[in-house]
Scaffold this active site. Structure first.
Site, PDB file in Angstrom:
ATOM      1  N   GLN A  51     -26.923 -48.164 -27.601  1.00 29.31           N
ATOM      2  CA  GLN A  51     -28.685 -47.258 -26.918  1.00 29.31           C
ATOM      3  C   GLN A  51     -28.239 -45.781 -26.058  1.00 29.31           C
ATOM      4  O   GLN A  51     -28.533 -45.783 -25.815  1.00 29.31           O
ATOM      5  CB  GLN A  51     -29.537 -48.671 -26.025  1.00 29.31           C
ATOM      6  CG  GLN A  51     -29.980 -50.083 -27.002  1.00 29.31           C
ATOM      7  CD  GLN A  51     -30.813 -49.686 -27.895  1.00 29.31           C
ATOM      8  OE1 GLN A  51     -31.275 -48.702 -27.917  1.00 29.31           O
ATOM      9  NE2 GLN A  51     -31.378 -50.452 -29.306  1.00 29.31           N
TER      10      GLN A  51
ATOM     11  N   THR B 117     -23.491 -53.882 -35.290  1.00 30.83           N
ATOM     12  CA  THR B 117     -22.747 -55.185 -35.229  1.00 30.83           C
ATOM     13  C   THR B 117     -21.473 -55.354 -35.337  1.00 30.83           C
ATOM     14  O   THR B 117     -20.732 -56.526 -34.667  1.00 30.83           O
ATOM     15  CB  THR B 117     -24.278 -55.905 -35.925  1.00 30.83           C
ATOM     16  OG1 THR B 117     -25.384 -56.032 -35.667  1.00 30.83           O
ATOM     17  CG2 THR B 117     -23.933 -57.376 -35.920  1.00 30.83           C
TER      18      THR B 117
ATOM     19  N   SER C  94     -23.871 -46.914 -32.859  1.00 30.54           N
ATOM     20  CA  SER C  94     -24.387 -47.059 -34.707  1.00 30.54           C
ATOM     21  C   SER C  94     -25.340 -46.212 -34.501  1.00 30.54           C
ATOM     22  O   SER C  94     -25.010 -45.330 -33.624  1.00 30.54           O
ATOM     23  CB  SER C  94     -25.626 -48.443 -34.196  1.00 30.54           C
ATOM     24  OG  SER C  94     -26.805 -48.152 -34.868  1.00 30.54           O
TER      25      SER C  94
ATOM     26  N   CYS D  17     -34.400 -58.929 -32.343  1.00 31.01           N
ATOM     27  CA  CYS D  17     -33.892 -59.968 -32.746  1.00 31.01           C
ATOM     28  C   CYS D  17     -34.398 -61.172 -32.533  1.00 31.01           C
ATOM     29  O   CYS D  17     -34.983 -62.188 -32.994  1.00 31.01           O
ATOM     30  CB  CYS D  17     -32.458 -60.145 -33.325  1.00 31.01           C
ATOM     31  SG  CYS D  17     -31.914 -59.814 -31.207  1.00 31.01           S
TER      32      CYS D  17
END
Lengths: 483, 151
Positions: free
Chosen positions: A262, A154, A282, A408
């Site tokens: 991802q 993010t 990530s 989310c």
């Protein structure tokens, strides 16, 4: 055998500490570790699902202890104390034990600040972090110096979009992204709109892929950044990054950003082959720790960005703040393992996905696979079950940790914006489930989830008047609903 | 002086690896490492799921063999430590696992008692003590509540 006196003494002695223990015990029973606070030794033999309930009155528990101090109570809890199986690998993946093993020394003995230049604590941390950086770079075909550690994808996405747009704001005022991006990309773009930028949200085709012609048409002379994610977090489609990279390379001054959270470690990614200028990564999506991520920023030709943080000028001045050495090192180790295991994992996950699809689609009618059938990452399978409410499906599936969409958005009852962007009608978007298969998923888990889904969907459909009408051959679209 | 790595060394290492893999208390990790170790050795020795080692296996080259042996030795250290940590913070069992009553024999922890060393806690219901090997399969009886009214 313990005397009554001893038991009395044990319970009074532990009373004071019990209060504090109770305060830090989790309230959700399913998520508690087996009370490591109260362990006499490191291995608690009497814990787990078969021990006495933890929330009983303290005095009521007269736990038989053997000579080693183990609690050997063997009672079942009244409700099923077992944990549901985990099929939500897109939300997060379990930390690989090998990664944890790599991280532990950096949490205990080697606690130096990697930016300390004057002593061995700092040097060793720096060496560890640089090694991790090289592993991350190796997984995406980059140079170690191009990797900037962040707190997660993010932050990396925010940094790229806001950073590039703000740096070029005097000459360029246009941003291109797609409608199926992750929320943090879309939200960053919305923020940039408020700062006076134009944003084009490209539609996607019904298979979830972005059309190259549409993209080319959207490009303007003042376009500064194009952000297109590699693997979608809800439907798992893989965008044609290589083709997009080639296309964008023809236009000078457009930066290509991709959110590869991802995709990292799951499909081969190469910043050189794909002509990617910025890539968000990530840690916790590739069996690494949470709270760490990275941004690849191309140096040749140099991509200039406006940093979000001001401070000590760490990470080439782009991301000030101490690099969390244990997390960064864990992320690096996860990437190293990811590179070694990518093919094995991919083969394995493909087999499991086929097993899942064969099981569900073979036994149920009116199941729709959302997204592309070919250009897709097998670990993310999104299915819609017609005439079934997705939320009730999830409620009934209490043995399986699944999600109806991204973490989310699943809290809201709104249907997934990704599925709506594919052109799915609201009812189908409402009845979708996302199956996230990880390297740790087993065949038995897939079989269990197939059994459960088939049973629950059949049961819910039997209760549904809509399903009855469909069985009678009534086309629901022709029905005139009153009220 | 070093001795050449032979079949016995490799087998011993393989067994040690598989033994440490069974010591994970987490179902998923246990199965993953059992499978991964098996795959790594099979791939290296060129053993197909059914059959003998093929002659063109990587093991025929001594340099490869030494590297592989060292790599798996390191893996053994990592897996044993990781399994120990995993046991310390053990959580509840998963719904796919067979219920396993912990018996009191030995007092050396779950893996020792579940392996059959201990006595059943409740002799009236010996079935409850039926522990599964690490390669458990889905216990159909445990899911009889699943409403499988079709098919």
């Amino acid at each position: 055998m313990l005397s009554k006196q001893l038991i009395q003494r044990l319970s009074t002695k532990s009373l004071a500490s019990k209060n504090s223990v109770r305060a830090i015990q989790h309230t959700r029973k399913l998520a508690t570790p087996s009370a490591p606070q109260g362990m006499a030794t490191t291995v608690d033999a009497g814990s787990g699902p078969l021990s006495a309930p933890k929330d009983l009155d303290n005095k009521a528990i007269i736990a038989p202890l053997d000579s080693f101090g183990f609690n050997i109570t063997a009672e079942r809890k009244s409700t099923d104390p077992r944990r549901p199986i985990y099929l939500d690998a897109q939300a997060t993946t379990p930390l690989d034990p090998r990664v944890l093993d790599k991280m532990l020394p950096w949490f205990t003995n080697q606690y130096g600040n990697p930016h300390s230049r004057t002593h061995v604590y700092g040097w060793e941390s720096q060496d560890g972090v640089e090694e991790a950086r090289a592993h991350i770079a190796g997984l995406i075909g980059a140079d170690a110096k191009d990797i900037i550690f962040t707190s997660g994808a993010t932050e990396a996405n925010n940094m790229s979009i806001k950073g590039v747009a703000r740096f070029n704001k005097n000459r360029k005022k246009h941003i291109i992204t797609t409608q199926t991006e992750h929320k943090c990309v879309l939200d960053s773009c919305r923020q940039m709109q408020e700062e006076g930028f134009d944003v084009t949200y490209l539609p996607v085709q019904t298979n979830g892929l972005v059309s190259l012609e549409e993209l080319e048409k959207a490009i303007r002379p003042d376009t500064s950044i194009v952000s297109i994610m590699a693997v979608n977090n809800e439907i798992g489609v893989i965008q044609p990054l290589k083709e997009i990279g080639q296309l964008l390379r023809k236009y000078k001054g457009i930066h290509f950003h991709t959110d590869a959270a991802q995709a990292l470690g799951k499909i081969p990614m190469s910043v050189q082959d794909m002509n990617i200028d910025l890539m968000s990564l990530s840690g916790h999506k590739i069996y690494g720790p949470k709270g760490v991520g990275a941004l690849y920023v191309r140096r040749r030709p140099r991509v200039r960005i406006d940093p979000l943080f001001s401070g000590g000028g760490q990470e080439r001045g782009l991301r000030s703040g101490t690099v969390p050495a244990p997390l960064a090192i864990g992320f690096g180790e996860a990437c190293r393992i990811g590179k070694l295991e990518m093919q094995n994992d991919h083969d394995r996950i493909s087999v499991l996905r086929q097993r899942l699809l064969d099981g569900i689609i073979g036994k149920l009618d009116h199941v729709n696979l959302n997204g592309s059938e070919t250009a897709t990452y097998p670990g993310c399978t999104n299915l819609s079950f017609a005439f079934v409410e997705g939320e009730s499906l999830l409620m009934a599936l209490n043995d399986v940790a699944l999600s109806s969409g991204s973490a989310c958005t699943s809290a809201s009852l709104e249907p997934s914006y990704v599925l709506r962007a594919l052109g799915a009608d609201d009812t189908m978007a409402h009845s979708s489930l996302r199956f996230g298969i990880s390297r740790f998923t087993t065949e038995a888990e897939i079989d269990l989830v197939v059994n459960k889904i088939v049973g629950v969907v059949n049961k819910l459909r039997d209760m549904s008047p809509l399903w009855e009408m469909v069985q009678e051959g009534i086309d629901l679209r022709t029905v005139e609903w009153s009220g | 002086m070093t001795t050449e790595i032979n079949r016995h060394h490799l087998l011993a290492l393989y067994r040690a690896l598989q033994r440490s893999a069974t010591k994970f208390s987490s179902y998923n990790f246990r199965h993953y490492f059992l499978r991964r170790n098996r795959l790594a050795f099979r791939e290296f020795l060129g053993v197909h799921p059914v059959g003998q080692p093929s002659s063109d296996s990587k093991a025929s080259n001594p340099a490869n063999l030494n590297a592989f042996y060292k790599e798996q030795r390191d893996q053994l250290d990592i897996v044993s430590r990781a399994a120990a940590v995993n046991r310390m913070f053990e959580g509840e069992r998963l719904v796919v696992e067979r219920p396993r009553i912990i018996t009191s024999g030995g007092g050396a922890g779950m893996e020792a008692s579940a392996g059959g060393a201990g006595q059943p806690v409740d002799p009236q219901h010996p079935r409850a003590t039926e522990g599964g090997e690490p390669g458990e399969t889905v216990n159909k009886a445990a899911y009889k509540d699943a409403p499988l009214n079709k098919n």
